[in-house]
Motif scaffolding. Structure first.
Motif, PDB file in Angstrom:
ATOM      1  N   MET A  51       0.839  -1.201   0.000  1.00  0.00           N
ATOM      2  CA  MET A  51       0.000   0.000   0.000  1.00  0.00           C
ATOM      3  C   MET A  51       0.868   1.244   0.000  1.00  0.00           C
ATOM      4  O   MET A  51       0.577   2.222  -0.692  1.00  0.00           O
ATOM      5  N   LYS A  52       1.957   1.182   0.753  1.00  0.00           N
ATOM      6  CA  LYS A  52       2.876   2.322   0.791  1.00  0.00           C
ATOM      7  C   LYS A  52       3.439   2.577  -0.600  1.00  0.00           C
ATOM      8  O   LYS A  52       3.479   3.712  -1.071  1.00  0.00           O
TER       9      LYS A  52
ATOM     10  N   LEU B 299       2.112   1.701  -3.421  1.00  0.00           N
ATOM     11  CA  LEU B 299       1.058   2.163  -4.319  1.00  0.00           C
ATOM     12  C   LEU B 299       0.782   3.643  -4.116  1.00  0.00           C
ATOM     13  O   LEU B 299       0.793   4.428  -5.072  1.00  0.00           O
ATOM     14  N   LEU B 300       0.563   4.026  -2.865  1.00  0.00           N
ATOM     15  CA  LEU B 300       0.188   5.416  -2.612  1.00  0.00           C
ATOM     16  C   LEU B 300       1.332   6.357  -2.940  1.00  0.00           C
ATOM     17  O   LEU B 300       1.130   7.415  -3.527  1.00  0.00           O
ATOM     18  N   TYR B 301       2.529   5.933  -2.583  1.00  0.00           N
ATOM     19  CA  TYR B 301       3.695   6.786  -2.814  1.00  0.00           C
ATOM     20  C   TYR B 301       3.891   7.034  -4.305  1.00  0.00           C
ATOM     21  O   TYR B 301       4.048   8.175  -4.759  1.00  0.00           O
TER      22      TYR B 301
ATOM     23  N   ILE C 160      16.237  10.502  -2.703  1.00  0.00           N
ATOM     24  CA  ILE C 160      15.995  10.875  -1.313  1.00  0.00           C
ATOM     25  C   ILE C 160      15.531  12.328  -1.293  1.00  0.00           C
ATOM     26  O   ILE C 160      16.108  13.138  -2.005  1.00  0.00           O
ATOM     27  N   PRO C 161      14.554  12.735  -0.570  1.00  0.00           N
ATOM     28  CA  PRO C 161      13.831  12.036   0.488  1.00  0.00           C
ATOM     29  C   PRO C 161      12.558  11.315   0.043  1.00  0.00           C
ATOM     30  O   PRO C 161      11.731  11.039   0.893  1.00  0.00           O
TER      31      PRO C 161
ATOM     32  N   HIS D   5      12.235   8.347  -1.061  1.00  0.00           N
ATOM     33  CA  HIS D   5      12.628   6.967  -1.314  1.00  0.00           C
ATOM     34  C   HIS D   5      12.025   5.960  -0.359  1.00  0.00           C
ATOM     35  O   HIS D   5      12.231   4.770  -0.530  1.00  0.00           O
ATOM     36  N   THR D   6      11.310   6.407   0.664  1.00  0.00           N
ATOM     37  CA  THR D   6      11.072   5.489   1.777  1.00  0.00           C
ATOM     38  C   THR D   6      10.172   4.313   1.420  1.00  0.00           C
ATOM     39  O   THR D   6      10.105   3.357   2.181  1.00  0.00           O
TER      40      THR D   6
ATOM     41  N   ASP E  42      10.972  -0.838   2.086  1.00  0.00           N
ATOM     42  CA  ASP E  42       9.862  -1.661   2.546  1.00  0.00           C
ATOM     43  C   ASP E  42       9.355  -2.576   1.440  1.00  0.00           C
ATOM     44  O   ASP E  42       9.172  -3.776   1.637  1.00  0.00           O
TER      45      ASP E  42
ATOM     46  N   VAL F 135      23.727   4.268   5.014  1.00  0.00           N
ATOM     47  CA  VAL F 135      22.613   3.642   5.728  1.00  0.00           C
ATOM     48  C   VAL F 135      22.592   2.132   5.467  1.00  0.00           C
ATOM     49  O   VAL F 135      22.302   1.342   6.361  1.00  0.00           O
TER      50      VAL F 135
ATOM     51  N   LYS G 249      17.372  -5.476   2.584  1.00  0.00           N
ATOM     52  CA  LYS G 249      17.414  -4.021   2.823  1.00  0.00           C
ATOM     53  C   LYS G 249      18.747  -3.455   2.390  1.00  0.00           C
ATOM     54  O   LYS G 249      18.818  -2.346   1.869  1.00  0.00           O
TER      55      LYS G 249
ATOM     56  N   TYR H 137      18.933  -0.455  -0.248  1.00  0.00           N
ATOM     57  CA  TYR H 137      19.617   0.830  -0.073  1.00  0.00           C
ATOM     58  C   TYR H 137      20.728   1.004  -1.089  1.00  0.00           C
ATOM     59  O   TYR H 137      20.998   2.114  -1.549  1.00  0.00           O
TER      60      TYR H 137
END
Lengths: 507, 480, 619
Positions: free
Chosen positions: A170-171, A173-175, A238-239, A241-242, A246, A304, A313, A317
């Protein structure tokens, strides 16, 4: 050559989707998998035919690029479904087909339920990605761009980790939806202001690029920023990218391959096509800021990555970091830098596909991706360790492997970039080279954490790679070595197009 | 025989609908369970005949009838056709709801068609008096329809509707009376002519705002939006389809006419509408996140979609009107599809609670596919009509001027929010439901499922080949 | 003879193909026989030896023989990056050295590694290393240097981490690679910077990869068109690359870590060949560095400091391989000093002498350690002279030579000494003598501990395979032969001083050995030495800080970048919750909202109106 049709190229996976969704295959899991693999390989061969018959002279300029399919979709709005290929598109088309083939082979054993739906969604994604790379019309581009969202959402959400995949999907998709709406706004601005200035209702990228001078400069910048937000989310910069760590972590391995191999490239491709090619002046103005973003991307993400203990992860990154290098290459706005960036995109697709596949193999056998719980696997999986070594070495830019050429060209190109009189881009590109150190840190952490050290008692029975895995890894390694040694084969393909792009910048 | 030609060229459809209502009313007096099925067929026939009658209305030139109180042109005929087609689908969908009270089937259809009749009048009104009367007729029909369902909730919903409507009508009438005070006329055309010669005053601005905000009630835009959730939850699903489609089409049509002509001289009005519609979009989309009931969710969605349309409508131009019409048509079809799916579920004894949707994807793949197409259409994902309509609508907003782009960005953010809750519905259907695995849906009534598939099909078809429909919308908009 | 030179590129390709062949064979389980692996490897290295001898002879016969063969690797518009080979006296000499050491070490390692499970893997890496090293030496330009620079680094890393099951090996390999990577970064920056300088200032130069064939012209051009600061920066960046590879201060710790690898690897890579690459690079780029005296000063200072610090660290070590590793560091420092203060030829002589000697010493230590069941602590050995006579003799030859008493080491050190006197570098000279003293001290200390006295273990010493002895002996022979080959400066003063110092050192070493506690009486100095000046602590601190920094950035990532996203969603949810709370269901509330919004709209309109009025009046 009628049989060489982009129409077939782009839409045949969609037809395959419809075939797979018919009830006649329900229950025949092996059959479904084989059919999908067979289709993907046929499709790959078909794209190679394009390569064989691709006449590079046709791409002397963008207007006369190979136009194989042109259909007035929305005549009254000036929107057409026209597709075309030039060197860069062709490169990405072949890459897409290749990565999808790899992903379908990699799915064996990892995808155990709802196979027909799974492969159907994969092929929708393929159509969408191919459409993005072939599109000659802004809204067509946008349609394909959006088309991939929902299948990708389900691919992550349904076959990913039980507990967290839905949330990550969902993240994602919405992003990305958020980003693409901004992009749409930019497209609409270009479309309408082109109409206002030339009184010609068209969304054709070439024509709009041809007339961009008529749009007031502040609007160009505004549109360019809006579009860039969309591409930046996808790339990611970035920013914004979050979503990526996930989504990568929770997606099943083949989907991660597609995500890292193709979806991220769509963002960079968009920047080339729209920000650089259509609105060069605005891009030129944004370059100093973008360079800073690229630098943050490169260094921040690679540092990171070192802290992560989840293998996926780390790779996620590292992808962000590599995309930063690509952005730096695009910002250099010279022949070396842009060629290097495009080359690096191909390279990263191959390498990250390999790495994600390896993680998938490990995860399938051990049920964990935590570095702290793994270790010493080289003893029981020597062949896998060898392949991992190749991909890790490639990903940190060891010469002779594919990534090195891209990184070298980008750094060199960025350094010799003379579009800005300040030393900013030079200092930043010098500082960005430190990524060589940081990438070694995280890559070795990954390699050592998984394969070096003592073998834990519970992994003693883990078995080495199977045949289909061997095929995938071997293919990817051969590609990685081959183009690492002979980079000019790829670079020659895009030479004329890159020169064309740079025409707007005076050489 | 002037009135006869008036009727034949402008009011033929209304005439046939009235006749049908009368026939149904007569039948309702001779109550017999045996005739229940007949009621539906009568209603359908009436609507069918009225649709056929549309062909005989005058298109060119514009026909003004009854002292300019009523007019007929391409635009009205088109809108009327849309209303009739949706009411046809509604009648098909409401079989089960109509049967809930056995002895009142005929009354149900009679009231429903009265509402349709009122909407048709709203569309063809060229006069604030006609408009007011038609609005009241529609409101009354709606009260009864809402209260038709058994139980306390429907009565409560009906009462809320009544009170809010009374208030909004008061506001509207106040505006109308001010306008009458300024211009001395109720007629749209003469008001328009008055302001072609006189400059607008502050009172004009206030009166236009009063009128428009009063009209916002039926579209559930912000000053009068809160009722929609309770009403959607309270009344029968087929009635929701009625509320969600027919008054909406009528109000959009009348707003298009008013904003294009008689109310178009006040920039304050545009400002207020823009701000209010953006607020509504934000309010509705954010509120929808927390809804556990799909009907309440769709209430929010309906409010939000109305807000997008009104936003675009405010920036008056032919192009904008065509985009709004296109948006309206696609929205109506997708919405009816979604409601058809809900009715299918209700027929199989599922409630409209979202968590009951779990696991449908595995027991009813085809149903899920059609439902998802409609839902994704509402969300605006490609190869559905929703994608094209949103693209088209936004292009209209951008074309109206660069100054509206910040507004557009806010609207887009709300669309991202809406994407969340739409996707959530589909996601739930794909979730594993271990405790009670979903039974396969019983197809005890075929019409809802057929309508669902048809709507999904239309959604896809318009999504792939929208050119013809866009051409039609452009033509219609040009002829307003 | 020119046949050898013209086909010299094959010596890069053949080990590479052999390595690839083994890799494929191992992947599919096709190669089972260890003999085939050994024979193929030796053949390929022997082939290299033959070709390099041929080439070397050619360069001897024809003075100033130069051959350049290049093909473009990357060709982008006007930028061409070539790869190929470049033969002159220097590279011919170097390639001969490498192939001799390589051949002998490979013969040695065939027997040394025979019982290891990962025998094939070892030879895959070895061949890959050979190919890379030859490529590095034969580079015609800086670009290719960089390419192979990274590749030898990779091979070194792989061989250090050869016994990957041990945790400390894993850590050591990682550290070695990362420190090397710092050098790679620096070298790449230097190359790019100098290429940029060439590019912007000299439009006619198309080849931006800095070819060595006209390095003096290019150097002069670079010097001519840059400010001093930039020039020194370029030099320092390249120099830092060389320093990392040649394990100079402060990047020297990786070489000590590298001792975790198998002994033949230490002999070949970490003492004789790869670590010399830094010196080789500096010698190659001497025309560039020599343009600015400050750069040469820096090179000398770096060299002598490393020599001092590492010799000092070696004084108290007890691990055989570590002593030799520190010694390697120190000798590499002397080579740097030789480049900076003397001449490249002298540095090259010392490089050659050191390579052969150190390879031999490592091989001997390998034999000794194997005899002691892989125990490398010198305190556990003792009296091995009787059991392993050949080892003892060769070891003695090696340390005599390295201490500057006899043989090849004597000649090369003598040359340095003489040149330092000629150049009046008296500070360097005195420090050089201190280093010589310490060198002799720790080498003889080691010798005494291992070979003299009584046995300190209670198991039978197995006779080593005769081939191991043979290869060691061949090395010893070469060391002696080199004495005659290398030029002599006939500097009596040096012979005197050198022998005097050495004698004193040997005496001190003997004292320490017999009395055990001579150095322990000076606590601070002893601690400094045994902890190698606490460089490990510094690196540990850096690693820890990096970890913390990375955690800090991750927290930023999670709580700021992702936090904003999370905050937005949370906020939306909160607003949603609030809205659903005020959606009470009571119609009075709804009407109140309506009235409120109506009043707000009218208030807004009034405000706008009055503002318009106000401004129109103002105007």
């Amino acid at each position: 050559m009628n049989w060489l049709s982009l129409n077939v190229l782009v839409f045949s996976p969609l037809i395959m989707t419809l075939i797979l969704l018919t009830p006649m295959f329900s229950g025949h899991h092996i059959l479904i998998r084989r059919i999908s693999k067979g289709f993907a390989s046929l499709h790959f061969v078909y794209t190679l035919l394009f390569l064989v018959f691709f006449n590079n002279d046709l791409t002397l300029n963008y207007e006369t690029s190979l136009k194989l399919f042109d259909f007035d979709w929305l005549n009254s709005l000036g929107i057409t479904l026209s597709m075309g290929l030039d060197g860069i598109s062709l490169l990405f088309v072949i890459l897409s087909s290749f990565i999808i083939l790899i992903a379908t082979i990699a799915s064996k054993g990892i995808i155990k339920s709802k196979q027909s739906l799974y492969y159907a969604l994969i092929f929708i994604v393929e159509t969408a990605i191919l459409g993005v790379f072939c599109a000659q019309d802004m809204f067509e581009f946008f349609m394909f761009w959006e088309l991939e969202l929902i299948p990708m959402y389900f691919l992550i959400g349904l076959w990913g980790e039980e507990s967290t995949a839905k949330k990550s999907a969902m993240k994602f998709l919405l992003y990305t939806f958020f980003g693409s709406l901004f992009m749409l706004c930019g497209f609409l601005m270009l479309y309408n202001f082109n109409f206002i200035s030339t009184n010609e209702l068209t969304a054709n990228m070439n024509l709009i690029g041809f007339n961009y001078d008529n749009v007031p400069f502040y609007l160009q910048v505004f549109a360019s920023i809006l579009m860039l937000i969309g591409f930046a989310v996808k790339m990611p910069i970035i920013p914004l990218h979050t979503w990526l760590p996930d989504a990568h972590t929770d997606a099943p391995a083949p989907v991660s391959i597609i995500l890292a191999g193709l979806l991220l490239k769509m963002g960079a491709y968009g920047i080339i096509r729209f920000n650089i090619q259509i609105l060069p002046d605005a891009f030129l103005m944004m370059v100093p800021y973008l360079v800073v973003f690229a630098f943050i991307n490169i260094v921040f993400a690679s540092i990171v990555a070192y802290y992560q203990t989840d293998v996926k992860k780390i790779i996620a990154y590292s992808s962000i970091s590599v995309m930063g290098i690509i952005l730096l290459g695009l910002c250099s706005l010279n022949f070396v830098g842009i060629s290097g960036a495009i080359f690096l995109m191909i390279a990263h697709a191959v390498i990250s596909a390999g790495l994600f596949f390896i993680v998938g193999i490990i995860y399938r056998r051990t049920g964990t991706r935590e570095i702290l719980q793994l270790g010493g696997l080289a003893k029981v999986m020597p062949r896998l360790a060898g392949f991992t070594l190749v991909f890790i070495a490639a990903s940190i830019g060891i010469p002779g492997l594919i990534v090195f050429v891209g990184e070298f060209l980008v750094f060199f190109g960025a350094f010799i970039s003379t579009i800005w009189n300040t030393y900013l881009i030079q200092i930043i590109s010098l500082l960005s080279i430190t990524v060589l150190i940081f990438s070694a840190c995280y890559a070795l952490k990954l390699l050592h954490g998984v394969f070096y050290g003592n073998l834990l008692e519970r992994w003693k029975k883990v078995n080495d790679i199977l045949n289909h895995e061997l095929v995938v890894l071997l293919t990817l390694s051969v590609v990685a070595v081959l183009f690492g040694i002979m980079p000019m084969t790829i670079l020659n393909m895009i030479k004329l197009n890159v020169q064309n792009i740079l025409m707007a910048f005076g050489g | 025989m002037n009135w006869l030609s008036d009727i034949s060229s402008t009011m033929l459809t209304e005439l046939f609908i009235t006749l049908t209502v009368l026939i149904l009313a007569v039948f309702s007096m001779f109550y017999n369970v045996k005739y229940n099925k007949v009621s539906k067929w009568i209603a359908l026939c009436g609507i069918g005949v009225s649709l056929f009658a549309l062909k005989y209305l005058q298109l060119e030139p514009i026909y003004y009838a009854f002292n300019d109180a009523i007019l007929s042109d391409t635009f009205t005929v088109f809108i009327k056709g849309l209303i009739l087609i949706s009411s046809f689908l509604i009648v098909l969908l409401s079989k089960r709801n109509a049967k809930q009270r056995y002895h009142k089937t005929f009354q149900f259809y009679a009231i429903l068609l009265t509402g349709v009749l009122a909407s048709l009048f709203i569309v063809s009104a060229n006069d604030f008096l006609t408009l007011t009367v038609a609005l009241e007729l529609l409101s009354f029909a709606t009260y009864f329809l809402i209260a038709y369902k058994k139980g306390y909730l429907s009565k409560e919903a009906s009462f809320k509707y009544l009170v809010t409507n009374a208030f909004s009508t008061a506001v509207y009438l106040m505006g109308v009376s001010y306008l009458y005070g300024i211009t001395g006329s109720f007629n749209f055309s003469s008001i328009n002519n008055y302001f072609l010669q006189h400059s607008p005053t502050l009172l004009y601005a206030i009166s236009t705002i009063f009128i428009t905000l009063g009209l916002f009630f039926k579209l559930a835009l912000l000053p009068f939006a809160n009722w929609i959730l309770d009403v959607y939850e309270g009344c029968a699903t087929s009635i929701i389809v009625f509320i969600a489609t027919i008054p909406k089409i009528a109000m959009i049509a009348v707003l298009a006419r008013l904003l294009a002509f008689s109310l178009s001289y006040s920039f304050e009005l545009s400002l207020v509408i823009l701000i209010l519609s953006v607020l509504t979009a934000i309010w509705a989309n954010i509120l929808a996140i927390k809804q556990k009931n799909i009907l309440r969710l769709l209430a929010c969605s309906s409010s939000a979609n109305a807000a997008y349309m009104v936003f675009t409508l405010t920036l008056v131009s032919v192009y904008n009107l065509s985009t709004v019409l296109f948006y309206l048509i696609t929205y109506i079809f997708m919405n009816i599809g979604v409601f058809a799916a809900i009715i299918v579920l209700e027929n199989s004894n599922y409630s409209s609670k979202l968590h009951e949707f779990k696991g449908f994807a595995y027991s009813n793949p085809l149903f899920t596919l059609a439902f998802s197409v409609c839902i994704f259409g509402l969300a605006g994902f490609p190869i559905t009509a929703g994608f094209i309509s949103k693209l088209y609508l936004f292009s209209a907003i951008v074309r109206s001027g660069a100054i509206f782009i910040p507004f557009l960005l806010i609207l887009m953010l709300t669309i991202v929010v809406s994407c969340y809750y739409y996707t959530n519905v589909v996601k739930l259907m794909f979730e594993k439901n271990e405790t009670n695995y979903n039974e396969i849906i019983h197809h005890n009534a075929y019409s809802p499922i057929v309508i669902l598939y048809t709507c999904a099909f239309i959604t896809i078809i318009i999504g792939i080949c929208p050119a013809t429909l866009i051409e039609i919308c452009k033509y219609i908009a040009y002829n307003l | 003879m020119s046949f050898f030179a013209e086909n010299l590129y094959t010596i890069i390709l053949i080990p590479f193909w052999v390595s690839l062949l083994f890799a494929i064979g191992k992947l599919f389980g096709l190669i089972k026989s260890k003999k085939i692996v050994g024979i193929l490897t030796l053949l390929s290295t022997f082939y290299a030896l033959v070709f390099s001898v041929g080439t070397f002879v050619l360069t001897i016969i024809e003075k100033n023989y130069i051959l350049e063969q290049t093909v473009p690797f990357l060709q982008l518009n006007r930028f061409i990056f070539d790869i190929g080979i470049y033969i002159d006296g220097l590279s011919a000499w170097m390639i001969l050295l490498v192939s001799i050491v390589s051949l002998l070490v490979q013969i040695y390692s065939y027997f040394y590694m025979y019982s290891d499970n990962s025998f094939i893997r070892f030879f895959i890496f070895m061949n890959l290393f050979n190919a890379s090293m030859f490529g590095l030496i034969l580079s015609p330009n800086m670009f290719q240097i960089y390419v192979f620079w990274e590749l030898v680094g990779l091979c070194s890393y792989l061989l250090i981490g050869f016994w990957y099951q041990k945790n400390e090996v894993s850590v050591a390999a990682k550290r070695a690679f990362i420190i090397n990577r710092v050098g790679d970064f620096s070298l790449l920056s230097g190359i790019i910077l100098s290429a940029y300088v060439i590019l912007t200032n000299l439009n006619n130069t198309l080849n931006v990869s800095i070819p060595f064939s006209n390095i003096s012209t290019i150097s002069a051009q670079i010097y001519g068109c840059t400010s001093d600061g930039i020039f020194i920066l370029i030099c320092l960046l390249i120099l830092l690359g060389a320093m990392a590879k040649s394990a100079q201060l402060p990047l020297h710790t990786w070489l000590i870590d590298a001792m975790q690898g198998p002994t033949p690897v230490s002999a070949l890579i970490h003492s004789a060949t790869m670590v010399a690459a830094g010196v080789y690079l500096i010698i190659r780029l001497y025309p560039l560095f020599s343009l600015n005296p400050i750069v040469l000063q820096i090179i000398s200072v770096v060299g002598i400091t490393t020599a001092l610090v590492c010799s000092y660290s070696a004084l108290t070590q007890v691990d055989m391989k570590k002593i030799l590793a520190y010694s390697t560091n120190a000798q590499l420092g002397l080579m740097f000093l030789a480049v900076g203060a003397c001449s490249t030829t002298i540095a090259m002589f010392h490089l050659t002498a050191h390579a052969i000697i150190k390879a031999m010493l490592f091989l001997v230590v390998g034999v000794v350690a194997v005899s002691l069941n892989h125990n490398q602590d010198i305190r556990n050995a003792g009296g091995l002279r009787k059991q392993l006579p050949i080892c003892a003799i060769t070891f003695l030859i090696g340390i005599l030579s390295l201490s500057g008493i006899l043989f090849a080491g004597f000649s090369s050190k003598e040359l340095i000494f003489g040149d330092l006197i000629d150049g009046k570098h008296y500070i360097y000279l005195s420090l050089f003598l201190i280093v010589s003293f310490m060198t002799a001290y720790y080498l003889f200390r080691m010798y005494f501990y291992i070979f003299e006295g009584k046995n300190k273990f209670d198991f039978e010493i197995k006779e080593p395979h005769f081939v191991l002895n043979l290869s060691v002996s061949v090395f010893a022979l070469i060391v002696i032969l080199l004495w005659f080959v290398l030029p002599k400066s006939n500097n009596v003063l040096f012979a005197m001083i050198s022998h005097l110092i050495a004698a004193f050192a040997v005496f001190t070493a003997y004292l320490t050995y017999s009395q055990k506690k001579l150095l322990k009486k000076i606590p601070i100095l002893y601690d400094l030495s045994i902890n190698a000046m606490y460089f490990d602590g510094v690196y540990h601190f850096i690693t820890k800080s990096y970890k913390r920094f990375s955690k800090f950035l991750y927290i930023i990532d999670k709580y700021i970048f992702d936090g904003i996203v999370y905050f937005c969603t949370l906020n939306t949810k909160m607003i949603s919750w609030f809205l659903s709370k005020i959606q009470t269901g009571s119609v009075q509330a709804y009407l109140a909202y309506s009235i409120f919004i109506l009043m707000m709209s009218f208030g807004g309109i009034m405000l706008v109106y009055s503002l318009i009025m106000y401004f129109s009046e103002v105007q």
